[in-house]
Design a protein around this motif. Sequence first.
Motif, PDB file in Angstrom:
ATOM      1  N   GLU A 106      26.845  22.436   7.171  1.00 24.44           N
ATOM      2  CA  GLU A 106      26.426  21.057   6.929  1.00 24.44           C
ATOM      3  C   GLU A 106      25.610  20.523   8.104  1.00 24.44           C
ATOM      4  N   TYR A 107      26.035  20.861   9.318  1.00 21.81           N
ATOM      5  CA  TYR A 107      25.319  20.450  10.524  1.00 21.81           C
ATOM      6  C   TYR A 107      23.915  21.045  10.555  1.00 21.81           C
ATOM      7  N   ASP A 108      23.800  22.339  10.251  1.00 26.93           N
ATOM      8  CA  ASP A 108      22.491  23.003  10.238  1.00 26.93           C
ATOM      9  C   ASP A 108      21.574  22.416   9.177  1.00 26.93           C
ATOM     10  N   LEU A 109      22.126  22.160   7.988  1.00 25.00           N
ATOM     11  CA  LEU A 109      21.317  21.609   6.900  1.00 25.00           C
ATOM     12  C   LEU A 109      20.806  20.214   7.259  1.00 25.00           C
ATOM     13  N   ALA A 110      21.689  19.390   7.837  1.00 25.59           N
ATOM     14  CA  ALA A 110      21.279  18.032   8.208  1.00 25.59           C
ATOM     15  C   ALA A 110      20.208  18.058   9.294  1.00 25.59           C
ATOM     16  N   CYS A 111      20.357  18.950  10.279  1.00 24.29           N
ATOM     17  CA  CYS A 111      19.348  19.068  11.339  1.00 24.29           C
ATOM     18  C   CYS A 111      18.009  19.508  10.776  1.00 24.29           C
ATOM     19  N   PRO A 129       0.829  -1.214   0.000  1.00 24.30           N
ATOM     20  CA  PRO A 129       0.000   0.000   0.000  1.00 24.30           C
ATOM     21  C   PRO A 129       0.859   1.258   0.000  1.00 24.30           C
ATOM     22  N   GLN A 130       0.305   2.332  -0.501  1.00 27.63           N
ATOM     23  CA  GLN A 130       1.065   3.555  -0.732  1.00 27.63           C
ATOM     24  C   GLN A 130       1.688   4.108   0.546  1.00 27.63           C
ATOM     25  N   ALA A 131       0.972   4.049   1.664  1.00 25.86           N
ATOM     26  CA  ALA A 131       1.501   4.616   2.909  1.00 25.86           C
ATOM     27  C   ALA A 131       2.780   3.907   3.343  1.00 25.86           C
ATOM     28  N   PHE A 132       2.835   2.589   3.177  1.00 23.29           N
ATOM     29  CA  PHE A 132       4.017   1.830   3.582  1.00 23.29           C
ATOM     30  C   PHE A 132       5.181   2.073   2.618  1.00 23.29           C
ATOM     31  N   GLU A 133       4.863   2.243   1.340  1.00 23.56           N
ATOM     32  CA  GLU A 133       5.901   2.593   0.368  1.00 23.56           C
ATOM     33  C   GLU A 133       6.484   3.966   0.693  1.00 23.56           C
ATOM     34  N   ASP A 134       5.617   4.901   1.100  1.00 20.72           N
ATOM     35  CA  ASP A 134       6.079   6.237   1.497  1.00 20.72           C
ATOM     36  C   ASP A 134       7.014   6.150   2.698  1.00 20.72           C
ATOM     37  N   LEU A 135       6.646   5.309   3.674  1.00 23.71           N
ATOM     38  CA  LEU A 135       7.488   5.170   4.861  1.00 23.71           C
ATOM     39  C   LEU A 135       8.856   4.595   4.501  1.00 23.71           C
ATOM     40  N   ARG A 136       8.886   3.639   3.583  1.00 17.84           N
ATOM     41  CA  ARG A 136      10.164   3.037   3.203  1.00 17.84           C
ATOM     42  C   ARG A 136      11.083   4.091   2.574  1.00 17.84           C
ATOM     43  N   VAL A 137      10.524   4.927   1.711  1.00 10.38           N
ATOM     44  CA  VAL A 137      11.330   5.980   1.075  1.00 10.38           C
ATOM     45  C   VAL A 137      11.802   6.988   2.119  1.00 10.38           C
ATOM     46  N   LEU A 138      10.903   7.381   3.029  1.00 11.14           N
ATOM     47  CA  LEU A 138      11.260   8.365   4.053  1.00 11.14           C
ATOM     48  C   LEU A 138      12.327   7.826   5.003  1.00 11.14           C
ATOM     49  N   LEU A 139      12.230   6.550   5.390  1.00 13.45           N
ATOM     50  CA  LEU A 139      13.223   5.983   6.309  1.00 13.45           C
ATOM     51  C   LEU A 139      14.580   5.847   5.632  1.00 13.45           C
ATOM     52  N   SER A 140      14.580   5.516   4.345  1.00 13.92           N
ATOM     53  CA  SER A 140      15.847   5.465   3.608  1.00 13.92           C
ATOM     54  C   SER A 140      16.474   6.856   3.549  1.00 13.92           C
ATOM     55  N   ASN A 141      15.635   7.857   3.297  1.00 17.39           N
ATOM     56  CA  ASN A 141      16.100   9.243   3.278  1.00 17.39           C
ATOM     57  C   ASN A 141      16.627   9.649   4.652  1.00 17.39           C
ATOM     58  N   ARG A 142      15.918   9.243   5.710  1.00 23.89           N
ATOM     59  CA  ARG A 142      16.343   9.599   7.066  1.00 23.89           C
ATOM     60  C   ARG A 142      17.698   8.989   7.392  1.00 23.89           C
ATOM     61  N   ASP A 143      17.906   7.728   7.014  1.00 26.02           N
ATOM     62  CA  ASP A 143      19.202   7.090   7.265  1.00 26.02           C
ATOM     63  C   ASP A 143      20.339   7.868   6.616  1.00 26.02           C
ATOM     64  N   PHE A 144      20.098   8.333   5.390  1.00 29.85           N
ATOM     65  CA  PHE A 144      21.113   9.106   4.675  1.00 29.85           C
ATOM     66  C   PHE A 144      21.397  10.427   5.398  1.00 29.85           C
ATOM     67  N   VAL A 145      20.338  11.109   5.853  1.00 34.03           N
ATOM     68  CA  VAL A 145      20.514  12.387   6.551  1.00 34.03           C
ATOM     69  C   VAL A 145      21.229  12.173   7.880  1.00 34.03           C
ATOM     70  N   VAL A 146      20.866  11.110   8.612  1.00 35.70           N
ATOM     71  CA  VAL A 146      21.500  10.841   9.907  1.00 35.70           C
ATOM     72  C   VAL A 146      22.985  10.558   9.731  1.00 35.70           C
ATOM     73  N   ARG A 184      24.931  11.791   7.440  1.00 34.30           N
ATOM     74  CA  ARG A 184      25.585  13.095   7.208  1.00 34.30           C
ATOM     75  C   ARG A 184      25.674  13.896   8.501  1.00 34.30           C
ATOM     76  N   LEU A 185      24.622  13.825   9.320  1.00 28.82           N
ATOM     77  CA  LEU A 185      24.625  14.565  10.579  1.00 28.82           C
ATOM     78  C   LEU A 185      25.698  14.026  11.519  1.00 28.82           C
ATOM     79  N   VAL A 186      25.804  12.715  11.627  1.00 27.93           N
ATOM     80  CA  VAL A 186      26.827  12.106  12.484  1.00 27.93           C
ATOM     81  C   VAL A 186      28.222  12.443  11.975  1.00 27.93           C
ATOM     82  N   SER A 187      28.390  12.428  10.649  1.00 30.83           N
ATOM     83  CA  SER A 187      29.686  12.785  10.075  1.00 30.83           C
ATOM     84  C   SER A 187      30.048  14.233  10.397  1.00 30.83           C
TER      85      SER A 187
END
Length: 423
Positions: A265-270, A147-164, A166-169
Motif C-alpha cells: 500500500e505504501y509503494d502504491l501510494a508513493c 478554463p480547462q487547465a484550472f478544472e484539470d488542476l482541481r481534479v488532480l488536487l482532489s486526487n492528490r489529497d486522497f492519495v496523501v 492513504r500514504l499517511v495512513s
Amino acid sequence: MKFKSQARQNQLIEKITAQHLVVGIDIAQQMHVARAVNFRGIIIGDHLSFSNDEEGFHNLLLWIQKLPTTHRLSAAIVGMEPTGHYWLNFSRWLTEHHFEVVLVNPHLVKKNKENRDNTPSKSDRKDALVIADMVKNGYYLVSRKTPQAFEDLRVLLSNRDFVVKRLVSAKNQIHRWVDVVFPELRHVFKDITCVGSIATLRLFPTPAELSKLQPQNLIQGWKTIMKRHCGARKAKALIELANHSVGSQSASHYYKLHLNQLLAEYDLACEQLEVVEKEISTVLERIPFAKYILTIKGISVISLAGILGEAGDLSGFVHGNALLRHAGLNLAEASSGKWTGQMKISKRGRSRLRRFLFMATMSLVMNNSEFQAMHAYNVQFKKMKKMRSIMKLCGKLARILVGMARSGKAYMPQKTLPLLQAA
C-alpha cells in the motif's frame, strides 16, 4: 464586478429585473425540486420534482419555458446549492442550454429558512423556495466557466489529497507494526520510512530473522535493494538489538503478512503520488502567468496548483480582497453600541483554498526575504501577534497573485516592500 461588499451586493440585486423568472432548485442525489418566484418574491406556479437524468432535465426545461409565457416574463435565472457533487452535471447542462446559473451558500440557506413562515421546518419544497428568495434578494454567486487547465488542476488536487491520506495512513500503520514487533528498530533508524528502514523491513522484518544473521549477510541483503547501504555499524547494531528485542514473538507469520500488505500500500501510494504531481507540473505549464508566480522564492508547485485549482483563473478577480473573500479569509466584525468585539476571519468560503493560501504564506515567511522582513516588521514594530501577522500576509499574497495574473508581469520584489523601504 466590484470587490467591495456593498457595491457588489447592489450589482447582484440590480441584475434581477421585473422581467425575471427566479427559479430555486433543491439538489439531491436522485430527485431535484424546483420552485419559482418573480422579482418581488411572489410564488409563480406549482413546484416541480424531476429526476437527475436527461429526461428530468427536459421536464424542467418545459416547466421553465411555460411559466414566463403564462406570466409575461422574458428572462430566467436559476439558483441552486452546490450540494456535494450532485449539482455539477446539472449545472453544466443548464449552462449548455443558455440558462444563467447562480449558486447560493448552503450556510445562508439554513440561516434564511424561517423568513417566510417563522418555523424551523425543513423540506425539499421549502428549501427550493428559500433558494429562490435568496437569489431574488441578491444573496448568490455568479457561476463562472472555469478554463480547462484550472478544472484539470482541481481534479488532480482532489486526487492528490486522497492519495496523501492513504500514504499517511500506511505510514502510521507501519509505525504501529514496528512498535509492536520490533520497537528497537527506532534506535538505529530515526525515520521509520527512510530507505534503509524500509529495506530492512522488506528483507528481515522480525527480530527472530535478524538475530540469525551476520553483519555481512545483512549488508548483502541491503545491496540488492539499495545503491548505497547503511554500513557495517548499523548492521551490527541491528543484530545486537534483535537479540534482546522485547517485541511480540507470537503470530509472526501473520504479522509478516500484514507488513507485506502495508508495504504494498505504501509503494502504491508513493507511485501514484509521483504520477499525480508530475501531471500537476505539466498542467501548470499551460497557464501563462503560473511560470512568473513560480519564480517567487517560497512558492511551491503544489501550493500554487492548490490555489489555482480552487480559485480558478485569478485574472477573473478584480482585486486580491475578492480572492480573500472567496477563501473565507475576509475579516468579520462583531460590535454593538459601545461594545466592540474581536475581529475574526469569516471562514465563509473554500476551506481548501484557505489551507493552500495559509501554507503558501508560511512557506514564504520561512524562505522569502521580502515576506520575512514584513513579518518581522509586523511583530517587532507593530507589536502584532505572530499569527495575526501571518493572516495579514495572506492578504498580501492574495493581492500579489491577483495582480500578477491580471497584468501578466513577473514578480518585482521592490514593489512588495514600499513602506519598509521608505522607513
